[in-house]
Design a protein around this motif. Structure first.
Motif, PDB file in Angstrom:
ATOM      1  N   UNK A  54     -14.082  11.332 -12.504  1.00 55.82           N
ATOM      2  CA  UNK A  54     -13.643   9.991 -12.104  1.00 55.82           C
ATOM      3  C   UNK A  54     -12.128  10.014 -11.951  1.00 55.82           C
ATOM      4  N   UNK A  55     -11.664   9.786 -10.742  1.00 53.96           N
ATOM      5  CA  UNK A  55     -10.236   9.879 -10.455  1.00 53.96           C
ATOM      6  C   UNK A  55      -9.497   8.624 -10.887  1.00 53.96           C
ATOM      7  N   UNK A  56      -8.160   8.718 -10.875  1.00 54.65           N
ATOM      8  CA  UNK A  56      -7.324   7.559 -11.205  1.00 54.65           C
ATOM      9  C   UNK A  56      -7.594   6.380 -10.277  1.00 54.65           C
ATOM     10  N   UNK A  57      -7.678   6.561  -8.948  1.00 51.79           N
ATOM     11  CA  UNK A  57      -8.000   5.409  -8.084  1.00 51.79           C
ATOM     12  C   UNK A  57      -9.346   4.762  -8.411  1.00 51.79           C
ATOM     13  N   UNK A  58     -10.350   5.580  -8.792  1.00 59.89           N
ATOM     14  CA  UNK A  58     -11.634   5.020  -9.209  1.00 59.89           C
ATOM     15  C   UNK A  58     -11.438   4.072 -10.395  1.00 59.89           C
ATOM     16  N   UNK A  59     -10.636   4.497 -11.356  1.00 60.96           N
ATOM     17  CA  UNK A  59     -10.439   3.704 -12.568  1.00 60.96           C
ATOM     18  C   UNK A  59      -9.700   2.405 -12.256  1.00 60.96           C
ATOM     19  N   UNK A  60      -8.714   2.487 -11.378  1.00 66.79           N
ATOM     20  CA  UNK A  60      -7.976   1.278 -10.996  1.00 66.79           C
ATOM     21  C   UNK A  60      -8.907   0.289 -10.293  1.00 66.79           C
ATOM     22  N   UNK A  61      -9.744   0.785  -9.394  1.00 69.53           N
ATOM     23  CA  UNK A  61     -10.669  -0.094  -8.673  1.00 69.53           C
ATOM     24  C   UNK A  61     -11.653  -0.745  -9.637  1.00 69.53           C
ATOM     25  N   UNK A  62     -12.181   0.034 -10.559  1.00 69.13           N
ATOM     26  CA  UNK A  62     -13.099  -0.493 -11.569  1.00 69.13           C
ATOM     27  C   UNK A  62     -12.410  -1.579 -12.395  1.00 69.13           C
TER      28      UNK A  62
END
Length: 497
Positions: free
Chosen positions: A358-366
């Motif tokens: 799970x990438x950093x952009x995935x975490x921000x979007x979540x």
């Protein structure tokens, strides 16, 4: 087994003992900050009969938002001062001293003047302390892998949330005894943090002792001219506005909100064109700009907790338990308690194979989707309350969703900033990260004015839907962001990168 344990050195949960010094300094600074934050808007709107300032509710929310915004806004010059003049270690020390003096000023029952002076001092001191203590945490892990550094930041972040339980004491004193007694308790907390910082500095292994890029004598003279000129211009503008009768709290909050939006836009543009930034660093900065925007939207919603959510708790949540009314500010503790419960779970997730996928952009979007959903739930709570009160379970559900978002964005943001920072702007980039919070908080404070006009249900539902859409948009561009960050062809080194 860590290198320190192999050498027989004292460790803090398996990490360098210097992390303990920074952990407890940050914990007590956050105690003072969150203690004040938990009661500030309640104090501002309280009538004179309750020793408050009797401020209009919309103005009080805007002032709170701008205060929180400026606390993070000045992190940028604070990082620059550490990089060029003081060094991170002395910046943290002097910042803590100024913060403590600010809380002392607010503890003096001398009227609005002492309150405004105290807020200004706290803002200036936090600008020196906040970005530089986070930078020092990152420096403790130079030469080590990202996963270990991210684990260190997760532990450090736990200290922030232990400190944010301050409303249990500060809130009780403020609401049940005297507002200024609560402010005084915040001053004592900062004093304790300063004492242990001085005593524990020997464990920092030289981190932050000297500026990274010390100013030359000519640069110092130029800086002095600019500072004096800026102060003179500011004083002249203030004098003119005061003479015209336009120097109102509302006017100041609007002006500072504009400043909080313009400065990060200009500064990020400057970094992207700077000759001190390499081509590879510039590519990573482009990705960082989008993460910055996402973070600003997140904080616009999340940091309405001490304003609109606190007032909602005071007016529409049943806080009576067996004939005893819980202080309203204690509802601000729901968030840090949940974070303490779940921080270890998220730290484990981000250091497992799952986290590495799970990438950093995935975490921000979540995170954006979660905080948006929290306001959808708030709109449901407002509808259920009508003109009466609802159970505190509604607030617990709201804060639970926000905690899932925060643990996916905030410690990750600290870590990704230290990783993507251009070498020449290390401390300043931590300040840039806090500018996202500044922009979000300032806009959130102004947006909160709409609550009275729209009503609670429409207000919370509109902002929640907007944020969910922003999260969905970031999900759509995850691959592009990972490519800019250099993560496209390999899994990220850690969930908090």
């Amino acid at each position: 087994m860590t290198d320190a344990s192999v050498r027989g050195e004292r460790t803090f949960f398996g990490h360098p003992w210097g992390l303990a010094t920074l952990f407890f300094t940050e914990m007590w600074e956050r105690f003072s900050f969150y203690g004040l934050r938990g009661i500030l808007v309640l104090f501002l709107i309280a009538p004179p009969a309750e020793a408050g300032l009797d401020m209009d509710e919309g103005t009080a929310k805007a002032l709170l938002g701008v205060y929180m915004s400026m606390v993070y806004f000045v992190a940028l010059p604070g990082g620059w001062i550490a990089d060029r003049i003081l060094g991170a270690r002395r910046a943290v020390l002097w910042g803590g001293v100024v913060i403590m003096l600010g809380h002392v000023s607010m503890a003096v029952p001398g009227g609005a003047g002492f309150v405004y002076l105290g807020l200004v001092l706290i803002i200036l001191g936090t600008g020196l302390l906040k970005p530089n203590i986070s930078t020092m945490v990152g420096k403790l892990y130079e030469g080590q892998d990202d996963a270990r550094r991210d684990a260190g930041f997760s532990i450090f972040y736990m200290g922030i949330n232990i400190g944010s339980l301050a409303p249990f004491l500060v809130g009780w004193l403020g609401e049940k005894v005297n507002w200024h007694a609560g402010f005084g308790a915040a001053a004592v907390g900062m004093g304790i943090g300063l004492l242990q910082y001085v005593l524990g500095s020997r464990h920092l292994r030289g981190v932050g002792e000297a500026p990274g890029h010390r100013l030359t004598p000519d640069e110092r003279r130029t800086l002095a001219r600019y500072v004096l000129g800026g102060l003179a211009l500011t004083a002249a503008v203030v004098a003119i506005l005061a003479g015209l009768g336009e120097l109102t709290v509302d006017a100041v909050t609007v002006a500072l909100t504009v400043l909080a939006l313009v400065v990060p836009a200009v500064y990020l543009g400057y970094l992207l064109r700077s000759h001190e930034v390499t081509d590879d660093e510039r590519v990573r900065l482009r990705a960082y700009v989008w993460l910055f925007v996402g973070a600003a939207v997140f904080w616009m919603i999340y940091d309405q907790a001490p304003g609109p959510l606190n007032v909602f708790a005071d007016e529409h949540v049943d806080l009576d338990f067996f004939g005893w009314r819980m202080p309203t500010s204690w509802t601000q503790n729901i968030n840090p308690i949940l974070i303490i419960c779940f921080a270890g779970v998220f730290a484990w997730l981000w250091t497992t194979r799952f986290g590495r996928r799970v990438s950093t952009p995935h975490k921000f979007a979540f995170a954006l989707v979660m905080v948006g959903l929290s306001f959808v739930v708030m709109s449901m709570a407002a509808a259920a309350a009508g003109g009466g009160r609802v159970t505190i379970a509604w607030l617990i559900a709201v804060y639970l969703l926000q905690v899932f978002g925060e643990l996916s964005l905030s410690p990750v943001g600290l870590s990704v900033t230290t990783r993507l920072a251009p070498h020449a702007f290390a401390s300043q980039m931590m300040g840039v990260w806090f500018l996202a919070t500044a922009a979000g908080d300032a806009v959130g404070g102004q947006v909160a004015r709409l609550e009275d006009a729209w009503g609670d249900v429409r207000y919370f539902l509109t902002l929640g839907a907007f944020t969910i859409v922003a999260g969905a948009a970031m999900f759509a561009f995850v691959r592009s962001l990972r490519r800019l960050m250099g993560e496209e062809h390999a899994p990220p080194a850690t969930g908090r990168a």
